[in-house]
Design a protein around this motif. Structure first.
Motif, PDB file in Angstrom:
ATOM      1  N   UNK A   1      20.125  -3.314  55.152  1.00 59.68           N
ATOM      2  CA  UNK A   1      20.602  -1.947  54.961  1.00 59.68           C
ATOM      3  C   UNK A   1      21.731  -1.607  55.931  1.00 59.68           C
ATOM      4  N   UNK A   2      22.763  -1.017  55.372  1.00 64.36           N
ATOM      5  CA  UNK A   2      23.940  -0.668  56.146  1.00 64.36           C
ATOM      6  C   UNK A   2      25.060  -1.678  56.019  1.00 64.36           C
ATOM      7  N   UNK A   3      24.761  -2.826  55.416  1.00 68.17           N
ATOM      8  CA  UNK A   3      25.770  -3.862  55.199  1.00 68.17           C
ATOM      9  C   UNK A   3      26.387  -3.685  53.811  1.00 68.17           C
ATOM     10  N   UNK A   4      27.217  -4.658  53.415  1.00 64.71           N
ATOM     11  CA  UNK A   4      27.789  -4.668  52.073  1.00 64.71           C
ATOM     12  C   UNK A   4      26.710  -4.627  50.998  1.00 64.71           C
ATOM     13  N   UNK A   5      25.500  -5.071  51.347  1.00 69.22           N
ATOM     14  CA  UNK A   5      24.435  -5.135  50.364  1.00 69.22           C
ATOM     15  C   UNK A   5      24.027  -3.745  49.875  1.00 69.22           C
ATOM     16  N   UNK A   6      24.045  -2.762  50.763  1.00 68.72           N
ATOM     17  CA  UNK A   6      23.743  -1.392  50.354  1.00 68.72           C
ATOM     18  C   UNK A   6      24.752  -0.918  49.318  1.00 68.72           C
ATOM     19  N   UNK A   7      26.028  -1.207  49.555  1.00 70.28           N
ATOM     20  CA  UNK A   7      27.065  -0.808  48.606  1.00 70.28           C
ATOM     21  C   UNK A   7      26.885  -1.515  47.276  1.00 70.28           C
ATOM     22  N   UNK A   8      26.585  -2.816  47.297  1.00 70.44           N
ATOM     23  CA  UNK A   8      26.392  -3.542  46.043  1.00 70.44           C
ATOM     24  C   UNK A   8      25.289  -2.897  45.204  1.00 70.44           C
ATOM     25  N   UNK A   9      24.156  -2.595  45.832  1.00 66.69           N
ATOM     26  CA  UNK A   9      23.050  -2.005  45.077  1.00 66.69           C
ATOM     27  C   UNK A   9      23.431  -0.631  44.538  1.00 66.69           C
ATOM     28  N   UNK A  10      24.095   0.186  45.354  1.00 68.64           N
ATOM     29  CA  UNK A  10      24.500   1.510  44.886  1.00 68.64           C
ATOM     30  C   UNK A  10      25.441   1.417  43.686  1.00 68.64           C
TER      31      UNK A  10
END
Length: 314
Positions: free
Chosen positions: A122-131
């Motif tokens: 959480x807080x990495x590029x992964x949060x953006x990908x999921x959003x």
């Protein structure tokens, strides 16, 4: 002046630069700050906001002057009102990772994630990908149960049934693929460009241009070295894991590095459009305390420096 550079393995470029000594040839006084050893900021429930470690320590006395991360942290910093500026971006890293579930789970697409436990760093590029993936399906952050998992241990959580879906990245994703059948729910390609990126305090950029130019030039040289010597670069990551009591596979790290883009380019309008869309989504989903305008974090002369430092081929 001592230049403090924050680094960790997830930004491959800075991590390799830390170990190959090329920056010290340009700047005599460099202090490397391992982000993994910094005092942790209070953990943030993924439903309530974003962790602020990177931007906190960029502006904290005794922190660092230069940092390289993935897609989301500069947006987080801007949302905190931090006066940071972009330095540059890598090429797209769309092959680096994706959103997956175990084939046996019955989850076939992001549309099936309502009410499911989704593991992200959480807080990495992964949060953006999921959003972005949820928004494409008409879903929001509140429609899932986000679970903050370490980027290196999320695969084990997926295999153990502790989460239902996971944003995996190589080489960790390769370890899961070797042990179980996985289904790709969302590819990064076609969703966003997912570059590495670098940013600094505006004050540092304006008052220490010569030092910033040296850091950019060293990163360009180091990235070219990684491309030419991927196995030697991979050893840095393996040896680091072993020093910290873990293990890592040299072949998988070499393969991961061979599949990633190296070389730093200036921020582009396309990248800034992606950042703005992500910032708007983060705010709309209650993860960012205020709206931001990402183009406020651009100093045009930095882009000129970055482009002038690019080698003929990387």
């Amino acid at each position: 002046m001592t230049i403090r550079v924050g680094y960790f393995p997830n930004n491959n470029s800075l991590f390799a630069l830390r170990h190959n000594g090329l920056l010290e040839l340009r700047l005599p006084d460099v202090e490397w700050v391992d982000l993994r050893d910094l005092p942790a900021t209070p953990r943030v429930d993924p439903r309530d906001g974003l962790p602020t470690l990177h931007s906190d320590w960029l502006f904290e006395a005794g922190g660092y002057d230069v940092i390289g991360t993935g897609f989301t942290p500069p947006i987080t910093g801007l949302g905190q009102g931090r006066d940071l500026v972009y330095v540059g971006i890598s090429g797209p890293r769309v092959e680096n990772g994706r959103l997956v579930a175990l084939s046996e789970s019955g989850i076939r697409s992001a549309a099936d994630l309502r009410g499911k436990r989704v593991g992200v760093a959480h807080g990495s590029w992964q949060t953006t990908l999921v959003l972005l993936a949820l928004d494409r399906e008409g879903l929001t952050w509140s429609d899932i149960v986000p679970v903050d998992v370490d980027v290196d241990r999320g695969g084990a959580a997926l295999l153990a049934g502790e989460i239902d879906a996971w944003v995996g990245a190589y080489p960790g994703l390769a370890e899961v693929e070797a042990r179980a059948k996985v289904r790709t729910l969302v590819d990064t390609d076609g969703l966003f460009s997912h570059p590495s990126l670098w940013f600094v305090r505006r004050e540092f950029a304006e008052n220490h241009r010569q030092e910033l130019e040296a850091v950019v030039a060293a990163l360009q040289e180091s990235d070219a070295w990684i491309v030419a010597n991927p196995r030697e670069a991979a050893r840095f990551f393996v040896e680091d894991a072993e020093r910290r009591g873990g293990t890592a596979d040299l072949d998988r790290w070499e393969e991961a590095l061979r599949g990633r883009p190296f070389g730093i380019g200036a921020v582009t309008d396309e990248f800034l459009d992606e950042q703005q869309r992500a910032a708007d989504l983060l705010h709309a989903n209650g993860l960012l305390p205020r709206p931001v305008t990402v183009r406020d974090a651009v100093l045009p002369w930095i882009g000129e420096v970055v482009e002038a430092s690019r080698p003929a081929a990387v």
